[in-house]
Scaffold this active site. Structure first.
Site, PDB file in Angstrom:
ATOM      1  N   ASN A  64      45.019  51.003  43.926  1.00 15.43           N
ATOM      2  CA  ASN A  64      44.526  50.848  42.325  1.00 15.43           C
ATOM      3  C   ASN A  64      45.792  50.159  41.872  1.00 15.43           C
ATOM      4  O   ASN A  64      46.910  50.572  41.617  1.00 15.43           O
ATOM      5  CB  ASN A  64      44.444  52.157  41.681  1.00 15.43           C
ATOM      6  CG  ASN A  64      44.028  51.971  40.300  1.00 15.43           C
ATOM      7  OD1 ASN A  64      44.228  51.008  39.712  1.00 15.43           O
ATOM      8  ND2 ASN A  64      43.560  52.959  39.456  1.00 15.43           N
ATOM      9  N   VAL A  65      45.615  48.864  41.542  1.00 17.46           N
ATOM     10  CA  VAL A  65      46.398  48.093  40.994  1.00 17.46           C
ATOM     11  C   VAL A  65      47.292  48.443  39.912  1.00 17.46           C
ATOM     12  O   VAL A  65      48.435  47.929  39.313  1.00 17.46           O
ATOM     13  CB  VAL A  65      46.298  46.433  41.005  1.00 17.46           C
ATOM     14  CG1 VAL A  65      45.869  45.824  42.259  1.00 17.46           C
ATOM     15  CG2 VAL A  65      45.362  46.252  39.703  1.00 17.46           C
ATOM     16  N   SER A 143      40.550  33.444  33.836  1.00 17.85           N
ATOM     17  CA  SER A 143      39.310  33.196  33.557  1.00 17.85           C
ATOM     18  C   SER A 143      39.382  31.897  32.376  1.00 17.85           C
ATOM     19  O   SER A 143      40.446  32.013  31.830  1.00 17.85           O
ATOM     20  CB  SER A 143      38.872  34.481  32.695  1.00 17.85           C
ATOM     21  OG  SER A 143      37.749  34.063  31.987  1.00 17.85           O
ATOM     22  N   TYR A 156      39.933  41.517  27.203  1.00 17.70           N
ATOM     23  CA  TYR A 156      39.988  40.539  28.552  1.00 17.70           C
ATOM     24  C   TYR A 156      40.620  39.091  28.408  1.00 17.70           C
ATOM     25  O   TYR A 156      41.535  38.707  29.243  1.00 17.70           O
ATOM     26  CB  TYR A 156      38.439  40.498  28.970  1.00 17.70           C
ATOM     27  CG  TYR A 156      38.174  39.698  30.168  1.00 17.70           C
ATOM     28  CD1 TYR A 156      38.349  40.213  31.368  1.00 17.70           C
ATOM     29  CD2 TYR A 156      37.728  38.443  30.191  1.00 17.70           C
ATOM     30  CE1 TYR A 156      38.073  39.713  32.696  1.00 17.70           C
ATOM     31  CE2 TYR A 156      37.452  37.969  31.368  1.00 17.70           C
ATOM     32  CZ  TYR A 156      37.598  38.420  32.550  1.00 17.70           C
ATOM     33  OH  TYR A 156      37.264  37.786  33.693  1.00 17.70           O
ATOM     34  N   ALA A 157      40.357  38.408  27.164  1.00 18.63           N
ATOM     35  CA  ALA A 157      40.874  37.275  26.970  1.00 18.63           C
ATOM     36  C   ALA A 157      42.456  37.314  26.655  1.00 18.63           C
ATOM     37  O   ALA A 157      43.270  36.428  27.406  1.00 18.63           O
ATOM     38  CB  ALA A 157      40.453  36.642  25.653  1.00 18.63           C
ATOM     39  N   LYS A 160      44.018  37.826  30.338  1.00 17.85           N
ATOM     40  CA  LYS A 160      43.916  36.583  31.211  1.00 17.85           C
ATOM     41  C   LYS A 160      44.668  35.466  30.618  1.00 17.85           C
ATOM     42  O   LYS A 160      45.249  34.535  31.412  1.00 17.85           O
ATOM     43  CB  LYS A 160      42.353  36.021  31.453  1.00 17.85           C
ATOM     44  CG  LYS A 160      41.501  37.166  32.076  1.00 17.85           C
ATOM     45  CD  LYS A 160      41.859  37.393  33.444  1.00 17.85           C
ATOM     46  CE  LYS A 160      40.783  38.095  34.114  1.00 17.85           C
ATOM     47  NZ  LYS A 160      41.083  38.083  35.816  1.00 17.85           N
ATOM     48  N   ILE A 189      30.443  33.032  36.765  1.00 20.13           N
ATOM     49  CA  ILE A 189      30.258  33.140  38.385  1.00 20.13           C
ATOM     50  C   ILE A 189      29.226  34.286  38.603  1.00 20.13           C
ATOM     51  O   ILE A 189      29.514  35.395  38.113  1.00 20.13           O
ATOM     52  CB  ILE A 189      31.606  33.454  39.210  1.00 20.13           C
ATOM     53  CG1 ILE A 189      32.696  32.369  38.718  1.00 20.13           C
ATOM     54  CG2 ILE A 189      31.561  33.429  40.819  1.00 20.13           C
ATOM     55  CD1 ILE A 189      32.412  31.070  39.016  1.00 20.13           C
TER      56      ILE A 189
END
Ligand code: NAP
Length: 248
Positions: A64-65, A143, A156-157, A160, A189
């Site tokens: 688990n990173v 991303s 999320y943005a 990333k 994707i």
């Protein structure tokens, strides 16, 4: 083969993009360590690599990173076995989408902890060994959203976008040690991560893609293998967008 005698690690290699990257690196001759958060999570990836009949070893490790003890165990698992790591691909990532005004601290933290802090922990775990060897390739899966931002994906943005700053800093700090660090930034994707998006929204998104199709995990794997191989040796600190032209 381009990557013969190389040792590679791909985080989040149980499915989707990470699995395709692990298989492609193996196809090009690398010995690959694959991770999942679940025991047995990478069984299908290892089977796909075995089916290549390339005579390359592949291994599965649980990690688990987002947890530093787990990353320490990963470091030990790879370095005790091989003594070095040539190619590090930080691919593990999650989304917890939501409109900004309703985004919880938990959802913000979870995404940043896995996508950004997790990448930091794994890079830190292996950078010393790479520096000692005076060679290495670090490829972080970002991303396009880290470049453009996206409504409903502030967490999320941010994670990333942070990855790009982290990667460029590594590129500066380790260039003198023969290590390159780059980001591959996928567009849309087709994987489990995007499977839940409603069909009508997908159709709208496809209209924004000049190449008129969604990407496949193999499209990303090709870009990663390029950066990992001889052809990528003079490229560092870059963000390679692989999105069918969606954000150009
Ligand atoms: P996916 O199908 O959901 O797979 C995610 C992978 O990450 C799985 O192998 C999962 O492992 C692993 N993972 C999740 N949390 C983890 C953690 N805490 N520690 C270690 N591993 C963890 O996702 P994907 O679409 O292939 O995405 C892969 C990467 O590409 C991500 O970084 C994602 O942000 C990025 N990306 C994807 C797209 C897209 O359109 N799909 C676009 C841009 C960027 P287990 O579940 O087996 O534990």
């Amino acid at each position: 083969m381009n990557l013969s005698d190389k040792v590679a690690l791909v985080t989040g290699a149980s499915r989707g993009i990470g699995r395709a990257i692990a298989v492609e690196l193996a196809r090009q001759g690398a010995e690959v360590f694959c991770t999942s958060t679940r025991a047995g999570g990478c069984d299908a990836t290892l089977a796909e690599i075995a089916a290549l009949e390339r005579d390359v070893a592949a291994h599965a490790l649980v990690c688990n990173v987002a947890e530093s003890e787990s990353v320490d165990a990963l470091q030990k698992g790879v370095l005790d076995d091989k003594g070095r790591l040539d190619i590090l691909v930080n691919n593990a990532g999650i989304t917890r989408d939501g409109v900004f005004l309703r985004m919880s601290e938990e959802d913000f933290d979870a995404v940043v902890e896995t996508n950004l802090r997790g990448t930091f922990l794994v890079c830190r775990a292996f950078a010393r060994a790479m520096a000692k060897a005076r060679s290495g390739r670090i490829i972080n899966v970002g991303s396009v959203v880290g470049l453009t931002g996206n409504a409903g994906q502030a967490n999320y943005a941010a994670s990333k976008a942070g990855l790009i700053g982290l990667t460029r800093s590594l590129a500066h700090e380790f260039a003198g040690r023969g290590i390159t660090a780059n980001v591959v930034a996928p567009g849309f994707i087709e994987t489990d991560m995007t499977a839940a998006i409603p069909e009508d929204l997908k159709a709208e998104m496809k209209k924004q893609i000049p190449l008129a199709r969604f990407g496949s995990p193999a499209d990303i794997a090709g870009a990663v293998a390029f950066l990992a191989g001889d052809a990528g040796s003079y490229i560092t600190g870059q963000t390679l967008v692989v999105d069918g032209g969606m954000t150009m």
